[in-house]
Design a protein around this motif. Structure first.
Motif, short mmCIF file in Angstrom:
data_model
loop_
_atom_site.label_atom_id
_atom_site.label_comp_id
_atom_site.label_asym_id
_atom_site.label_seq_id
_atom_site.Cartn_x
_atom_site.Cartn_y
_atom_site.Cartn_z
N THR A 137 0.81 -1.23 0.00
CA THR A 137 0.00 0.00 0.00
C THR A 137 0.84 1.28 0.00
O THR A 137 0.32 2.36 0.25
CB THR A 137 -0.94 0.02 1.22
N PHE A 138 2.13 1.19 -0.24
CA PHE A 138 3.06 2.32 -0.30
C PHE A 138 3.29 2.95 1.06
O PHE A 138 4.42 3.14 1.48
CB PHE A 138 2.59 3.38 -1.30
N ILE A 139 2.21 3.29 1.80
CA ILE A 139 2.35 3.80 3.16
C ILE A 139 1.75 2.78 4.12
O ILE A 139 1.06 1.84 3.72
CB ILE A 139 1.67 5.18 3.33
N GLY A 140 1.97 2.99 5.43
CA GLY A 140 1.49 2.05 6.43
C GLY A 140 -0.02 2.05 6.58
O GLY A 140 -0.71 3.00 6.17
N ILE A 168 -2.87 11.55 -4.98
CA ILE A 168 -1.70 11.53 -5.87
C ILE A 168 -0.44 11.19 -5.07
O ILE A 168 -0.12 11.87 -4.09
CB ILE A 168 -1.52 12.89 -6.57
N PHE A 169 0.25 10.14 -5.48
CA PHE A 169 1.46 9.69 -4.80
C PHE A 169 2.69 10.23 -5.53
O PHE A 169 2.72 10.28 -6.76
CB PHE A 169 1.49 8.16 -4.75
N ASP A 170 3.72 10.59 -4.74
CA ASP A 170 4.88 11.25 -5.32
C ASP A 170 5.78 10.30 -6.10
O ASP A 170 6.57 10.73 -6.93
CB ASP A 170 5.70 11.94 -4.23
N ASP A 171 5.70 9.01 -5.82
CA ASP A 171 6.54 8.03 -6.53
C ASP A 171 5.67 7.10 -7.34
O ASP A 171 4.46 6.99 -7.11
CB ASP A 171 7.38 7.24 -5.52
N GLU A 172 6.30 6.42 -8.30
CA GLU A 172 5.55 5.52 -9.17
C GLU A 172 5.06 4.31 -8.38
O GLU A 172 5.81 3.67 -7.65
CB GLU A 172 6.42 5.07 -10.34
N LEU A 173 3.78 4.01 -8.52
CA LEU A 173 3.17 2.88 -7.84
C LEU A 173 3.21 1.65 -8.75
O LEU A 173 3.08 1.77 -9.97
CB LEU A 173 1.71 3.18 -7.48
N SER A 174 3.36 0.48 -8.13
CA SER A 174 3.24 -0.75 -8.91
C SER A 174 1.77 -0.99 -9.20
O SER A 174 0.88 -0.40 -8.57
CB SER A 174 3.83 -1.92 -8.14
N ARG A 190 3.03 9.97 -9.67
CA ARG A 190 3.68 11.08 -10.37
C ARG A 190 3.73 10.84 -11.88
O ARG A 190 3.46 11.75 -12.68
CB ARG A 190 5.10 11.27 -9.81
N THR A 191 4.03 9.59 -12.27
CA THR A 191 4.11 9.27 -13.69
C THR A 191 2.78 9.50 -14.39
O THR A 191 2.72 10.13 -15.45
CB THR A 191 4.56 7.80 -13.88
N ASN A 192 1.71 8.99 -13.79
CA ASN A 192 0.37 9.13 -14.37
C ASN A 192 -0.01 10.60 -14.49
O ASN A 192 -0.61 11.03 -15.49
CB ASN A 192 -0.63 8.38 -13.49
#
Length: 409
Positions: free
Chosen positions: A60-63, A83-89, A107-109
């Protein structure tokens, strides 16, 4: 795949992490840039969330605790986008979407969405769609839930072809088609570049939103689109410029950015052929930005990736009119100072001038400050290149030291 966005601002929140490799200050810088990206895309940032952790949670990227806090805020404030600052899988994106029950972007999206809005020509739109398809391909699983498999029955028994496999095949075919289309356009553009003859080519490069298009408009007296938003220019623009009696070609290119998506670097490499084939690079820097040193490093890194780091380069520090007057010292800008802006002589005594081997230029493209020195320096550089290419054009350069050129040869 390219869609126009509504003019109404979308409510959004930003989410980033603080890790061993990205401290709190760095994380804040990236979120500042992410907020500007969100504004450029048509969003309004209501709140930022950050969490300290050794590495992002693979699910989940964060806890889970922080995720619950985010979910509650989204629900209470009717937020439509996270919106997440890094690319998510692909797996992270699916898991987070189920928990937050809102649109989830990384960020990529977000950058891809801005590129989709800004692409004007057929070439730029093709490049953006290719990047979108390559981003979408590994994320197809779970995007459709209305059918698991094609219906069974008479003549349809057996595993058949799942819907996800059908979609993947469609996207792969589209990627192949777009790549073929780009190859055709590349050949056409290569012919166009060849038809320009042996004119000296100068290319503007730099971080996004540093004022390249404004400088292009000022020098070439053209009408290239310029705006105080990220990625205002996607399409490469070439203009013939004449300074005194000397003609040359000036090119405005797409701006660079930190954490630039791999898909965009690949799909836009052909656009950067103008940079590769340039005789001289003008590396434009927004000196008013607090992190302009990191911007310089990011641009130099991408120039290295496209085999252009060894080209003759002039550092052009732009927006000196917008530089916040901090206490001044000739070496590091830390002593006390009363005036609002620095003089040109003071700029030349700073370490920024040494970055350009004591030949850096300090200008304001918007206010046209110091543009005469800028034009003279460009004229001198282009003239030297031109004379080397056409060594016996005495009528064009009667004052040039041709004996010196013969000695060098």
């Amino acid at each position: 795949m390219l869609e126009k966005k509504d003019t109404a601002l979308e409510k959004a929140i930003l989410i980033g992490v603080i890790t061993k490799t990205q401290d709190e200050e760095k994380s804040e810088e990236y979120l500042d840039e992410l907020e500007f990206l969100t504004y450029t895309a048509g969003g309004e940032v209501l709140k930022r969330f950050t969490q300290k952790m050794d590495m992002p949670n693979p699910k989940t990227f964060i806890g889970t605790g922080k995720m619950e806090t985010v979910r509650q805020y989204i629900e209470e404030n009717n937020v439509g986008t996270a919106i997440f600052d890094d690319e998510l899988s692909a797996a992270q994106e699916r898991n987070i979407s189920k928990i937050l029950n809102c649109k989830v972007l990384d960020r990529t999206n977000l950058i891809l969405d801005i590129f989709a809005q800004r692409a004007q020509t057929s070439y730029a739109r093709t490049q953006v769609e290719l990047a979108q398809c390559e981003y979408l391909l590994p994320r197809l699983k779970g995007m459709w839930t209305h059918l698991e498999r094609q219906k069974g029955g008479i003549g349809m028994r057996g595993p058949g072809e799942t819907e996800i496999e059908t979609d993947r095949r469609i996207v792969r075919d589209r990627i192949s088609l777009l790549k073929d289309k780009i190859k055709v356009i590349d050949k056409q553009m290569s012919v166009q570049r060849g038809n320009r003859g042996k004119m000296v080519r100068v290319a503007l490069v730099g971080y996004t939103n540093v004022g390249k298009s404004t400088l292009m408009n000022t020098v070439s007296k053209s009408e290239v689109f310029a705006e105080n938003k990220l990625f205002a220019t996607l399409d490469t623009t070439v203009r013939k410029v004449v300074i005194q009696n000397l003609p040359f070609l000036l090119t405005d290119t797409v701006g660079f950015i930190r954490k630039l998506p791999t898909q965009l670097v690949e799909s836009f490499k052909s656009t950067l052929d103008e940079v590769r084939e340039a005789d001289l690079l003008l590396h434009v820097v927004d000196i008013s930005h607090p992190n302009f040193e990191e911007h310089i490093a990011s641009v130099n890194k991408i120039l290295g990736e496209i085999d252009s780091s060894d080209k003759p380069t002039i550092m052009v520090f732009n927006k000196i009119d917008a530089y916040k007057a901090e206490p001044f010292d000739a070496t590091d800008l830390i002593a006390e100072r009363g005036e609002e802006h620095y003089s040109l002589a003071e700029w030349k005594r700073t370490w920024m001038n040494r970055v350009g081997e004591n030949n850096a230029l300090f200008i304001s493209a918007l206010n046209k400050d110091n543009l005469e020195d800028f034009k003279k320096r460009i004229y001198d550089e282009v003239r030297d290149i031109h004379v080397t290419r056409f060594p016996y054009n005495h009528f064009l350069y009667p004052d040039y030291d041709y004996e010196k050129l013969d000695e060098e040869e």
